[in-house]
Design an enzyme around this catalytic site. Sequence first.
Site, PDB file in Angstrom:
ATOM      1  N   ASP A   1      31.745  30.879  27.447  1.00 14.67           N
ATOM      2  CA  ASP A   1      30.841  30.855  26.301  1.00 14.67           C
ATOM      3  C   ASP A   1      30.007  32.132  26.304  1.00 14.67           C
ATOM      4  O   ASP A   1      29.407  32.491  27.328  1.00 14.67           O
ATOM      5  CB  ASP A   1      29.909  29.642  26.369  1.00 14.67           C
ATOM      6  CG  ASP A   1      30.635  28.344  26.017  1.00 14.67           C
ATOM      7  OD1 ASP A   1      31.749  28.411  25.477  1.00 14.67           O
ATOM      8  OD2 ASP A   1      30.076  27.269  26.290  1.00 14.67           O
TER       9      ASP A   1
ATOM     10  N   SER B   1      33.507  37.477   8.208  1.00 16.23           N
ATOM     11  CA  SER B   1      33.694  36.330   7.291  1.00 16.23           C
ATOM     12  C   SER B   1      33.320  35.001   7.964  1.00 16.23           C
ATOM     13  O   SER B   1      34.036  34.003   7.851  1.00 16.23           O
ATOM     14  CB  SER B   1      35.153  36.267   6.798  1.00 16.23           C
ATOM     15  OG  SER B   1      35.537  37.469   6.203  1.00 16.23           O
TER      16      SER B   1
ATOM     17  N   ASP C   1      29.658  16.599  24.932  1.00 13.33           N
ATOM     18  CA  ASP C   1      30.027  16.971  26.308  1.00 13.33           C
ATOM     19  C   ASP C   1      28.943  16.529  27.287  1.00 13.33           C
ATOM     20  O   ASP C   1      29.237  16.035  28.374  1.00 13.33           O
ATOM     21  CB  ASP C   1      30.209  18.487  26.421  1.00 13.33           C
ATOM     22  CG  ASP C   1      31.337  19.010  25.556  1.00 13.33           C
ATOM     23  OD1 ASP C   1      32.204  18.210  25.148  1.00 13.33           O
ATOM     24  OD2 ASP C   1      31.350  20.227  25.280  1.00 13.33           O
TER      25      ASP C   1
ATOM     26  N   ASN D   1      20.792  28.612  13.331  1.00  8.22           N
ATOM     27  CA  ASN D   1      22.219  28.366  13.093  1.00  8.22           C
ATOM     28  C   ASN D   1      23.093  29.008  14.162  1.00  8.22           C
ATOM     29  O   ASN D   1      22.735  30.039  14.734  1.00  8.22           O
ATOM     30  CB  ASN D   1      22.629  28.905  11.715  1.00  8.22           C
ATOM     31  CG  ASN D   1      22.001  28.127  10.588  1.00  8.22           C
ATOM     32  OD1 ASN D   1      21.956  26.904  10.618  1.00  8.22           O
ATOM     33  ND2 ASN D   1      21.490  28.834   9.586  1.00  8.22           N
TER      34      ASN D   1
END
Length: 364
Positions: A37, A51, A319, A150
């Site tokens: 990650d 995009s 998780d 976000n």
Amino acid sequence: MCEVYATDTRINVTSLSKPRMFKNPNTLFGMGNPLLDILVVVDKDFLDKYSLKPNDQILAEDKHKALFEEIVKKFKVDYHAGGATQNSIKIAQWMIQEPHNVGTFFGCIGKDKFGEILKQKAKEAHIDAHYYEQDEEPTGTCAACITGTNRSLVANLAAANCYKKDKHLDLEENWKLVEKAKVYYIAGFFLTVSLESILKVAKHAAENNKLFCMNLSAPFICQFFKDNLMQVLPYVDVLFGNEMESAAFAKEQDFDTTDIKEIAKKAQALPKVNKKRQRIVVLTQGKDDTVMAHGDKIDAFPVVKIDPKDIVDTNGAGDAFVGGFLSQLVRDKPLEQCMKAAHYAANVIIQRGGCTFPEKPDFN
């Protein structure tokens, strides 16, 4: 670890081992798709360039490949050992604290820089990761591109898709680690990678009356990998899922109901290999009660209340929930305690970015 008897309306959880056995490492085994990650704060221009939507989860396409190099070169990034199963094993270890290496993890990575970072991050999380390393595909990564509150997640599975049973799981030294474990957990995502590996572990668990746990993981697993899922399900002692996954599962299984308690009950009643254990089904519903079918009962457990403004990131909630549950299951705790730990862990994780946590849990 836990033996389940359904001779009456109660569920009895009894220890299969002496308490001191828990001091041994490698009691919990996980196998899945390891991802590094990469958390990075970006701006709208960066999202537009690739995009990306501000709050979304996608699999990387060719146009996104350069994204991973760019964020490492141009931004300050944080690295964490990730991927659904590895996250749950990591959370379970965090909840347990001592001893280290209670959790073993198998998965595939590349022989590259990101692979080396992932190995270091797994070590820092005190999980005993044994990766199958190959040089055909790079280490899987998941970029969490943060703008304000976000997060746009871009996952490149790459090497995670390349796990090979004969090249890793079947090796004597690795199989010995599987045999050491008492509780097994594999997320449904791995059904797309190595069904034969899952079945080998699942059959070992059933033949030795150990606990095999699985997660539905995503609606598309229930829909497009239904055959693989149904080959493994007879070996599943504890099945996890959320409201969307359980709805997709119910539809594919022709349960003819949208009631989550009925879905749990019907999933529990599906054929099972190890008759010594009745299946336990645990279905979450976000902020609503978590439903658990166990024995002849279907119980609802309220989640920990939280002010919506304190929620930072819900992506790791599932998780973390499983990790909390496993941390108690592996220690022979009652199911109510497993559920309490699951809700606690999920509550902590959604107040932080990514699947990260403070140094120590505040849980008893």
